[in-house]
Write a protein that holds these residues in place. Structure first.
Motif, PDB file in Angstrom:
ATOM      1  N   VAL A  44     -14.168   7.658   7.852  1.00 53.35           N
ATOM      2  CA  VAL A  44     -13.791   7.536   6.347  1.00 53.35           C
ATOM      3  C   VAL A  44     -11.949   7.157   6.776  1.00 53.35           C
ATOM      4  N   CYS A  45     -11.331   7.965   7.415  1.00 61.51           N
ATOM      5  CA  CYS A  45     -10.095   8.110   7.799  1.00 61.51           C
ATOM      6  C   CYS A  45      -9.869   7.912   9.191  1.00 61.51           C
ATOM      7  N   SER A  46      -8.572   7.521   9.540  1.00 57.66           N
ATOM      8  CA  SER A  46      -8.116   7.331  11.014  1.00 57.66           C
ATOM      9  C   SER A  46      -7.836   8.479  11.598  1.00 57.66           C
ATOM     10  N   SER A  47      -7.600   8.682  12.759  1.00 60.84           N
ATOM     11  CA  SER A  47      -7.338   9.896  13.537  1.00 60.84           C
ATOM     12  C   SER A  47      -5.677  10.118  12.797  1.00 60.84           C
ATOM     13  N   GLY A  48      -5.543  11.381  12.643  1.00 63.28           N
ATOM     14  CA  GLY A  48      -4.402  12.125  12.063  1.00 63.28           C
ATOM     15  C   GLY A  48      -4.508  11.962  10.601  1.00 63.28           C
ATOM     16  N   GLU A  49      -5.576  11.751  10.297  1.00 64.75           N
ATOM     17  CA  GLU A  49      -5.636  11.651   8.607  1.00 64.75           C
ATOM     18  C   GLU A  49      -6.660  12.588   8.092  1.00 64.75           C
ATOM     19  N   TYR A  50      -6.724  12.618   6.945  1.00 68.40           N
ATOM     20  CA  TYR A  50      -7.916  13.567   6.092  1.00 68.40           C
ATOM     21  C   TYR A  50      -8.041  12.826   4.652  1.00 68.40           C
ATOM     22  N   PRO A  51      -9.462  12.872   4.257  1.00 67.03           N
ATOM     23  CA  PRO A  51      -9.672  11.988   3.069  1.00 67.03           C
ATOM     24  C   PRO A  51      -9.391  13.163   1.835  1.00 67.03           C
ATOM     25  N   VAL A  52      -9.267  12.345   0.776  1.00 64.54           N
ATOM     26  CA  VAL A  52      -8.782  13.058  -0.403  1.00 64.54           C
ATOM     27  C   VAL A  52      -9.663  12.313  -1.633  1.00 64.54           C
ATOM     28  N   LEU A  53      -9.839  13.049  -2.674  1.00 63.56           N
ATOM     29  CA  LEU A  53     -10.628  12.490  -3.717  1.00 63.56           C
ATOM     30  C   LEU A  53      -9.691  12.490  -5.112  1.00 63.56           C
ATOM     31  N   THR A  54      -9.790  11.595  -5.988  1.00 66.38           N
ATOM     32  CA  THR A  54      -9.445  11.489  -7.076  1.00 66.38           C
ATOM     33  C   THR A  54      -9.882  12.361  -8.097  1.00 66.38           C
ATOM     34  N   VAL A  55      -9.061  13.191  -8.882  1.00 66.08           N
ATOM     35  CA  VAL A  55      -9.562  14.180  -9.938  1.00 66.08           C
ATOM     36  C   VAL A  55     -10.308  13.432 -11.129  1.00 66.08           C
ATOM     37  N   ASN A  56     -11.372  13.768 -11.415  1.00 66.16           N
ATOM     38  CA  ASN A  56     -12.110  13.120 -12.456  1.00 66.16           C
ATOM     39  C   ASN A  56     -12.424  11.629 -12.310  1.00 66.16           C
ATOM     40  N   GLY A  57     -12.701  11.063 -10.937  1.00 64.46           N
ATOM     41  CA  GLY A  57     -13.133  10.013 -10.394  1.00 64.46           C
ATOM     42  C   GLY A  57     -13.791   9.891  -9.284  1.00 64.46           C
ATOM     43  N   THR A  58     -14.201   8.870  -8.823  1.00 65.34           N
ATOM     44  CA  THR A  58     -14.825   8.700  -7.484  1.00 65.34           C
ATOM     45  C   THR A  58     -13.952   7.955  -6.313  1.00 65.34           C
ATOM     46  N   GLY A  59     -12.666   7.615  -6.714  1.00 67.79           N
ATOM     47  CA  GLY A  59     -11.776   7.058  -5.764  1.00 67.79           C
ATOM     48  C   GLY A  59     -11.331   7.955  -4.706  1.00 67.79           C
ATOM     49  N   SER A  60     -11.139   7.516  -3.592  1.00 70.92           N
ATOM     50  CA  SER A  60     -10.556   8.270  -2.484  1.00 70.92           C
ATOM     51  C   SER A  60      -9.561   7.546  -1.857  1.00 70.92           C
ATOM     52  N   ALA A  61      -8.864   8.354  -0.624  1.00 66.71           N
ATOM     53  CA  ALA A  61      -7.652   7.754  -0.121  1.00 66.71           C
ATOM     54  C   ALA A  61      -7.574   8.669   1.146  1.00 66.71           C
ATOM     55  N   CYS A  62      -6.740   8.425   1.961  1.00 68.78           N
ATOM     56  CA  CYS A  62      -6.669   9.060   3.326  1.00 68.78           C
ATOM     57  C   CYS A  62      -5.066   9.429   3.369  1.00 68.78           C
ATOM     58  N   VAL A  63      -4.698  10.666   3.648  1.00 64.32           N
ATOM     59  CA  VAL A  63      -3.327  11.409   3.867  1.00 64.32           C
ATOM     60  C   VAL A  63      -3.207  11.693   5.222  1.00 64.32           C
ATOM     61  N   SER A  64      -1.834  11.729   5.555  1.00 63.68           N
ATOM     62  CA  SER A  64      -1.545  12.054   6.813  1.00 63.68           C
ATOM     63  C   SER A  64      -1.787  13.540   7.159  1.00 63.68           C
ATOM     64  N   ASP A  65      -2.169  14.140   8.203  1.00 60.56           N
ATOM     65  CA  ASP A  65      -2.313  15.554   8.476  1.00 60.56           C
ATOM     66  C   ASP A  65      -0.877  15.958   8.259  1.00 60.56           C
ATOM     67  N   GLY A  66      -0.916  17.202   7.728  1.00 63.72           N
ATOM     68  CA  GLY A  66       0.420  17.827   7.213  1.00 63.72           C
ATOM     69  C   GLY A  66       0.997  17.221   5.952  1.00 63.72           C
ATOM     70  N   ASP A  67       0.741  16.207   5.358  1.00 67.66           N
ATOM     71  CA  ASP A  67       1.128  15.886   4.168  1.00 67.66           C
ATOM     72  C   ASP A  67       0.344  16.413   3.146  1.00 67.66           C
ATOM     73  N   LYS A  68       0.576  16.667   1.851  1.00 72.78           N
ATOM     74  CA  LYS A  68      -0.337  16.970   0.643  1.00 72.78           C
ATOM     75  C   LYS A  68      -0.694  15.826  -0.065  1.00 72.78           C
ATOM     76  N   PRO A  69      -1.921  15.776  -0.552  1.00 73.45           N
ATOM     77  CA  PRO A  69      -2.112  14.642  -1.600  1.00 73.45           C
ATOM     78  C   PRO A  69      -1.193  14.372  -2.644  1.00 73.45           C
ATOM     79  N   SER A  70      -1.455  13.162  -2.841  1.00 70.90           N
ATOM     80  CA  SER A  70      -0.581  12.678  -4.066  1.00 70.90           C
ATOM     81  C   SER A  70      -1.054  13.200  -5.338  1.00 70.90           C
ATOM     82  N   PRO A  71      -0.282  13.186  -6.395  1.00 64.36           N
ATOM     83  CA  PRO A  71      -0.619  13.632  -7.737  1.00 64.36           C
ATOM     84  C   PRO A  71      -1.785  12.827  -7.994  1.00 64.36           C
TER      85      PRO A  71
END
Length: 111
Positions: A44-71
């Motif tokens: 789902v994500c590349s090495s050094g990243e983790y997946p996140v989910l949109t609130v109230n939706g099914t969209g997703s993204a990958c965030v760099s390890d150590g970073d917080k998810p975007s609003p």
């Protein structure tokens, strides 16, 4: 007196049949297993990243390890994080999401 033959010395009449049987067996194994050992799974994500989910939706993204998810994005609940495309949790989160309080809910239609 030596015996001469036009047949190569390495040729043995029964040997060809054994080779054919081995090849036929290998072909049958491939057909019956459907090459299941060769299945490719995409992460789902590349090495050094983790997946996140949109609130109230099914969209997703990958965030760099150590970073917080975007609003508007949150981490998946522990133990329910998709790792590979089409794995159990990737499929599950196509029809579920998290609300603003972090509760799992059915995804809104068309999200």
């Amino acid at each position: 007196m030596p015996r001469w033959s036009s047949r190569p010395a390495a040729f043995r009449p029964g040997k060809l049949g054994a080779v054919g049987a081995v090849l036929a067996g290998a072909a049958a194994l491939v057909v019956l297993t459907g090459c299941s050992g060769l299945e490719y799974k995409e992460d789902v994500c590349s090495s050094g990243e983790y997946p996140v989910l949109t609130v109230n939706g099914t969209g997703s993204a990958c965030v760099s390890d150590g970073d917080k998810p975007s609003p508007g994005f949150v981490r998946y609940p522990k133990g329910k994080v998709p790792q590979q495309v089409d794995d159990k949790w990737d499929v599950y989160w196509r029809t579920h999401t998290l609300d603003k309080d972090g509760n799992i809910i059915d995804a809104p239609a068309g999200s």
